[in-house]
Enzyme design. Structure first.
Site, PDB file in Angstrom:
ATOM      1  N   SER A  56     -15.455  -2.443  -9.200  1.00 17.86           N
ATOM      2  CA  SER A  56     -15.623  -1.854  -7.919  1.00 17.86           C
ATOM      3  C   SER A  56     -17.052  -1.443  -7.953  1.00 17.86           C
ATOM      4  CB  SER A  56     -14.923  -0.533  -7.123  1.00 17.86           C
ATOM      5  OG  SER A  56     -13.817  -0.970  -6.182  1.00 17.86           O
TER       6      SER A  56
HETATM    7  N1  SAH Z   1      -9.748   1.198  -9.568  1.00 17.56           N
HETATM    8  C1  SAH Z   1      -9.953  -0.367 -10.365  1.00 17.56           C
HETATM    9  C2  SAH Z   1      -9.935  -1.871  -9.970  1.00 17.56           C
HETATM   10  C3  SAH Z   1      -9.590  -2.257  -9.202  1.00 17.56           C
HETATM   11  S1  SAH Z   1      -9.684  -3.795  -8.554  1.00 17.56           S
HETATM   12  C4  SAH Z   1     -11.487   0.392 -10.633  1.00 17.56           C
HETATM   13  O1  SAH Z   1     -11.162   1.219 -10.720  1.00 17.56           O
HETATM   14  O2  SAH Z   1     -11.284  -0.853 -12.081  1.00 17.56           O
HETATM   15  C5  SAH Z   1      -7.828  -3.787  -7.841  1.00 17.56           C
HETATM   16  C6  SAH Z   1      -6.922  -3.731  -8.508  1.00 17.56           C
HETATM   17  O3  SAH Z   1      -5.363  -3.767  -7.997  1.00 17.56           O
HETATM   18  C7  SAH Z   1      -6.380  -5.026  -9.583  1.00 17.56           C
HETATM   19  O4  SAH Z   1      -6.770  -4.734 -10.847  1.00 17.56           O
HETATM   20  C8  SAH Z   1      -4.987  -5.599  -9.051  1.00 17.56           C
HETATM   21  O5  SAH Z   1      -3.959  -6.169 -10.166  1.00 17.56           O
HETATM   22  C9  SAH Z   1      -4.729  -4.469  -8.166  1.00 17.56           C
HETATM   23  N2  SAH Z   1      -3.467  -4.831  -7.531  1.00 17.56           N
HETATM   24  C10 SAH Z   1      -3.134  -5.837  -6.349  1.00 17.56           C
HETATM   25  N3  SAH Z   1      -2.530  -5.651  -5.763  1.00 17.56           N
HETATM   26  C11 SAH Z   1      -1.777  -4.522  -6.513  1.00 17.56           C
HETATM   27  C12 SAH Z   1      -0.064  -4.008  -5.849  1.00 17.56           C
HETATM   28  N4  SAH Z   1       0.835  -4.782  -5.272  1.00 17.56           N
HETATM   29  N5  SAH Z   1       0.057  -2.551  -6.975  1.00 17.56           N
HETATM   30  C13 SAH Z   1      -0.774  -2.467  -8.084  1.00 17.56           C
HETATM   31  N6  SAH Z   1      -2.363  -2.722  -8.166  1.00 17.56           N
HETATM   32  C14 SAH Z   1      -2.565  -3.903  -7.478  1.00 17.56           C
END
Ligand code: SAH
Length: 207
Positions: A56
């Protein structure tokens, strides 16, 4: 560059939560992206981290962190580890961070990166974050970093009485909003905050 990121993108937009600002001055965001992107790591936008996912925008990380107002003795659950950046920012403030990632390759690389950077208070699990992390519940706070149509009931359940959650709610093709959830003994209160755009919350690993 980190100091400028904090003053120009975060403080300038009204976030004055000291613990958040300090954590974001400290965590080396360029360590959480590929070499290709490292020169832009402190810019005012999200960055691709592979597998169709993004880390993000710094302001959003700061906004979500400050909304939780995390305290030193807290145990926090993050859903959506991605690069591990948000987990690292939280780990600079609280005692223990638990983070769940559904894409195995991302979870493994985040785990290796966080270990290399010396974070001993972050545990990474590969799995569907819809179910939270039952064995470690309850949590003082939960932060979800992928947009979901609804607030997963298991996450509400795993929040302590008095606990807070922040989650982007809305479908991938609509406007999503960050929603702040407060739970106490009698009720669960949800409040809509700003409009955002997050990658979707998925229920199976992206191919
Ligand atoms: N917080 C992260 C950015 C996340 S992007 C950072 O600081 O880099 C969103 C993430 O959520 C992605 O890596 C995606 O694979 C994950 N995601 C999506 N659905 C999910 C689920 N059901 N359980 C766990 N992770 C999930």
């Amino acid at each position: 560059m980190r100091k400028l990121m904090v003053s120009e993108q975060i403080e300038a937009r009204g976030i004055l939560h000291e613990a958040t600002l300090n954590a974001m001055r400290k965590v080396e965001r360029h360590q959480f992206v590929s070499d290709y992107w490292s020169a832009s790591a402190y810019e005012d936008h999200p960055i691709p981290i592979g597998h169709g996912q993004t880390i993000s925008q710094p302001y959003i990380v700061a906004y979500m962190t400050s909304q939780l107002d995390p305290q030193e003795n807290w145990k926090v659950l993050e859903i959506g580890t991605g690069s591990g950046y948000q987990a690292a920012v939280l780990a600079e403030i609280v005692d223990q961070v638990y983070t769940v990632e559904i894409v195995q390759a991302l979870g493994h690389s985040a785990q290796a990166r966080l270990k290399m950077l010396g974070y001993q208070n972050i545990l990474v699990k590969i799995g569907d974050g819809y179910y939270g992390w039952e064995e470690e519940a309850p949590f003082d706070a939960i932060i979800v970093t992928a947009a979901s149509d609804n607030i997963p009931p298991p996450l509400i359940q795993q929040l302590k009485d008095g606990g807070k959650m922040i989650i982007p709610v809305g479908s991938p093709f609509e406007t999503q909003h960050l929603v702040s959830v407060h739970k106490n003994e009698e009720q669960v209160l949800a409040e809509r905050l700003l409009a955002v755009r997050f990658v979707p919350f998925t229920r199976q690993e992206a191919k």
